[in-house]
Design an enzyme around this catalytic site. Structure first.
Site, PDB file in Angstrom:
ATOM      1  N   SER A  65      91.795 -34.440  17.978  1.00  0.00           N
ATOM      2  CA  SER A  65      92.809 -34.059  17.264  1.00  0.00           C
ATOM      3  C   SER A  65      93.145 -32.477  17.474  1.00  0.00           C
ATOM      4  O   SER A  65      92.142 -31.630  17.122  1.00  0.00           O
ATOM      5  CB  SER A  65      92.276 -34.058  15.664  1.00  0.00           C
ATOM      6  N   HIS A  92      95.444 -36.514  19.751  1.00  0.00           N
ATOM      7  CA  HIS A  92      95.855 -36.825  18.318  1.00  0.00           C
ATOM      8  C   HIS A  92      96.694 -35.560  17.846  1.00  0.00           C
ATOM      9  O   HIS A  92      96.110 -34.277  17.702  1.00  0.00           O
ATOM     10  CB  HIS A  92      94.773 -37.114  17.307  1.00  0.00           C
ATOM     11  N   ASP A  99      98.743 -33.895  14.608  1.00  0.00           N
ATOM     12  CA  ASP A  99      98.818 -34.140  13.164  1.00  0.00           C
ATOM     13  C   ASP A  99     100.137 -33.273  12.617  1.00  0.00           C
ATOM     14  O   ASP A  99     100.148 -32.025  12.603  1.00  0.00           O
ATOM     15  CB  ASP A  99      97.634 -33.559  12.432  1.00  0.00           C
ATOM     16  N   MET A 147     102.328 -32.064   9.684  1.00  0.00           N
ATOM     17  CA  MET A 147     102.208 -32.177   8.200  1.00  0.00           C
ATOM     18  C   MET A 147     103.433 -31.302   7.637  1.00  0.00           C
ATOM     19  O   MET A 147     103.575 -30.299   8.213  1.00  0.00           O
ATOM     20  CB  MET A 147     100.630 -31.243   7.910  1.00  0.00           C
ATOM     21  N   HIS A 151     100.384 -38.499  14.574  1.00  0.00           N
ATOM     22  CA  HIS A 151      99.903 -38.887  12.972  1.00  0.00           C
ATOM     23  C   HIS A 151     101.066 -38.065  12.039  1.00  0.00           C
ATOM     24  O   HIS A 151     100.680 -36.759  12.020  1.00  0.00           O
ATOM     25  CB  HIS A 151      98.639 -38.512  12.781  1.00  0.00           C
ATOM     26  N   MET A 175     102.172 -36.986   8.629  1.00  0.00           N
ATOM     27  CA  MET A 175     101.873 -36.625   7.427  1.00  0.00           C
ATOM     28  C   MET A 175     103.035 -35.865   6.794  1.00  0.00           C
ATOM     29  O   MET A 175     102.994 -35.080   6.341  1.00  0.00           O
ATOM     30  CB  MET A 175     100.514 -36.104   7.163  1.00  0.00           C
ATOM     31  N   MET A 220      92.295 -43.448   6.799  1.00  0.00           N
ATOM     32  CA  MET A 220      91.656 -42.052   6.736  1.00  0.00           C
ATOM     33  C   MET A 220      90.358 -42.105   6.171  1.00  0.00           C
ATOM     34  O   MET A 220      90.216 -42.746   5.159  1.00  0.00           O
ATOM     35  CB  MET A 220      92.891 -41.331   5.877  1.00  0.00           C
ATOM     36  N   GLY A 278      95.164 -33.741   5.262  1.00  0.00           N
ATOM     37  CA  GLY A 278      95.689 -32.365   5.134  1.00  0.00           C
ATOM     38  C   GLY A 278      94.886 -31.511   5.831  1.00  0.00           C
ATOM     39  O   GLY A 278      95.490 -30.200   6.043  1.00  0.00           O
ATOM     40  N   PHE A 279      93.537 -31.695   5.905  1.00  0.00           N
ATOM     41  CA  PHE A 279      92.895 -30.483   6.704  1.00  0.00           C
ATOM     42  C   PHE A 279      91.559 -30.929   7.459  1.00  0.00           C
ATOM     43  O   PHE A 279      91.271 -32.117   7.311  1.00  0.00           O
ATOM     44  CB  PHE A 279      92.170 -29.613   5.289  1.00  0.00           C
ATOM     45  N   ASP A 312      89.897 -41.026  11.023  1.00  0.00           N
ATOM     46  CA  ASP A 312      90.552 -40.040  11.066  1.00  0.00           C
ATOM     47  C   ASP A 312      89.942 -39.108  10.193  1.00  0.00           C
ATOM     48  O   ASP A 312      90.043 -39.410   8.807  1.00  0.00           O
ATOM     49  CB  ASP A 312      91.914 -39.941  11.192  1.00  0.00           C
ATOM     50  N   GLY A 372      86.283 -36.307   9.707  1.00  0.00           N
ATOM     51  CA  GLY A 372      84.716 -36.219   9.567  1.00  0.00           C
ATOM     52  C   GLY A 372      83.927 -36.929  10.510  1.00  0.00           C
ATOM     53  O   GLY A 372      82.737 -37.446  10.462  1.00  0.00           O
ATOM     54  N   GLY A 389      88.226 -33.843  15.489  1.00  0.00           N
ATOM     55  CA  GLY A 389      88.925 -32.718  15.732  1.00  0.00           C
ATOM     56  C   GLY A 389      87.864 -31.594  15.896  1.00  0.00           C
ATOM     57  O   GLY A 389      87.233 -31.212  16.849  1.00  0.00           O
TER      58      GLY A 389
HETATM   59  C1  DX5 Z   1      93.382 -34.503   8.648  1.00  0.00           C
HETATM   60  C2  DX5 Z   1      93.890 -34.749  10.103  1.00  0.00           C
HETATM   61  C3  DX5 Z   1      92.865 -34.781  11.034  1.00  0.00           C
HETATM   62  C4  DX5 Z   1      91.839 -33.788  11.299  1.00  0.00           C
HETATM   63  C5  DX5 Z   1      90.471 -34.392  11.687  1.00  0.00           C
HETATM   64  O1  DX5 Z   1      94.493 -34.753   7.792  1.00  0.00           O
HETATM   65  O2  DX5 Z   1      94.586 -36.047   9.930  1.00  0.00           O
HETATM   66  O3  DX5 Z   1      93.367 -35.398  12.092  1.00  0.00           O
HETATM   67  O4  DX5 Z   1      92.306 -32.961  12.275  1.00  0.00           O
HETATM   68  O5  DX5 Z   1      89.708 -33.385  11.766  1.00  0.00           O
HETATM   69  P1  DX5 Z   1      88.043 -33.494  11.568  1.00  0.00           P
HETATM   70  O6  DX5 Z   1      87.676 -34.318  13.056  1.00  0.00           O
HETATM   71  O7  DX5 Z   1      87.654 -32.142  11.920  1.00  0.00           O
HETATM   72  O8  DX5 Z   1      87.543 -34.098  10.354  1.00  0.00           O
HETATM   73 ZN    ZN Z   2      95.248 -37.191  11.839  1.00  0.00          ZN
END
Ligand code: DX5
Ligand code: ZN
Length: 214
Positions: free
Chosen positions: A8, A33, A35, A37, A66, A68, A137, A142-143, A175, A177, A197
């Site tokens: 990510s 990946h 993201d 947003m 991905h 969002m 998810m 979001g983060f 996706d 943690g 990520g």
């Molecule tokens: C969160 C994203 C993820 C994020 C994952 O909304 O969709 O792709 O980057 O980050 P980590 O791997 O740090 O949880």
């Molecule tokens: Zn993602």
């Protein structure tokens, strides 16, 4: 099923994005990946088309988008043209889910459907035959850098069960943690595409970190 690792970019150093893309590919990541947003579907704003164009142009590995964003149908053609290899959209982001998924496939790329931690599998069950991938998810979208939610494991098991029951060779992506501790849990539950990520980009040795997820 072979485990696919999708790095990510949200956790990459944006001041040196080209090198970060190279670093992920060189470390053995299978996909990047990406993201997107919009500050509406999720509180934060990340990046969109112009950055996707640059990343897709230089990436040596497929770009896994991905989305969002609310009403993703507005962007899918453009993102496919810019070089996305696949686009995953949230079930919660549109009332026109089936049409939007068909639209992605009409662009000649793979389509995926994502659900947030509180969205039940039942909400997407009828769409499973339409997609190449389901994204469960494992954090609230979001983060980056959030903690994995173990209660999502049941949903991974259920989607794998449904796919096997229907004889569908489905990619199940997770996706949020994902690290060396949580990867075995999601793989055992039936996930085969692991997004990571902060764990990968924060690792001193990214190759070793990638290997630890497989
Ligand atoms: C969160 C994203 C993820 C994020 C994952 O909304 O969709 O792709 O980057 O980050 P980590 O791997 O740090 O949880
Ligand atoms: Zn993602």
């Amino acid at each position: 099923m072979k485990t696919i690792i999708s790095a990510s970019l949200l956790s990459a150093d944006f001041s040196d994005l080209g090198r970060e893309c190279d670093r992920a590919a060189a470390a053995g990541c299978d996909w990047l990946h990406f993201d997107i947003m919009d500050g509406m579907f999720v509180p934060s704003i990340s990046f969109g088309g112009p950055v996707l164009r640059s990343v897709a142009k230089i990436s040596r590995i497929p770009v896994d988008v991905h989305m969002m964003t609310v009403e993703p149908v507005r962007y899918i053609r453009r993102y496919a043209e810019l070089g996305a290899s696949r686009i995953t959209i949230h079930a919660e982001s549109t009332d026109r889910l089936a049409d939007t998924l068909e639209g992605i496939k009409l662009c000649g790329i793979k389509a995926g459907v994502a659900i947030k931690p509180d969205t039940p599998v039942a909400d997407i069950e009828k769409f499973i035959p339409l997609v190449d991938m389901v994204l469960i998810m494992t954090v609230e979208p979001g983060f980056g850098g959030q903690e994995f939610m173990p209660r999502t494991l049941e949903k991974i098991r259920l989607v794998r069960f449904i796919a096997e029951h229907q004889g569908i060779d489905l990619n199940i992506q997770v996706d949020g943690g994902i690290n060396a501790e949580t990867a075995p849990l999601v793989r055992e539950a039936g996930a085969n595409v692991l997004v990571s990520g902060s764990y990968l980009f924060g690792a001193g040795d990214m190759s070793a970190a990638v290997a630890s997820l497989r």
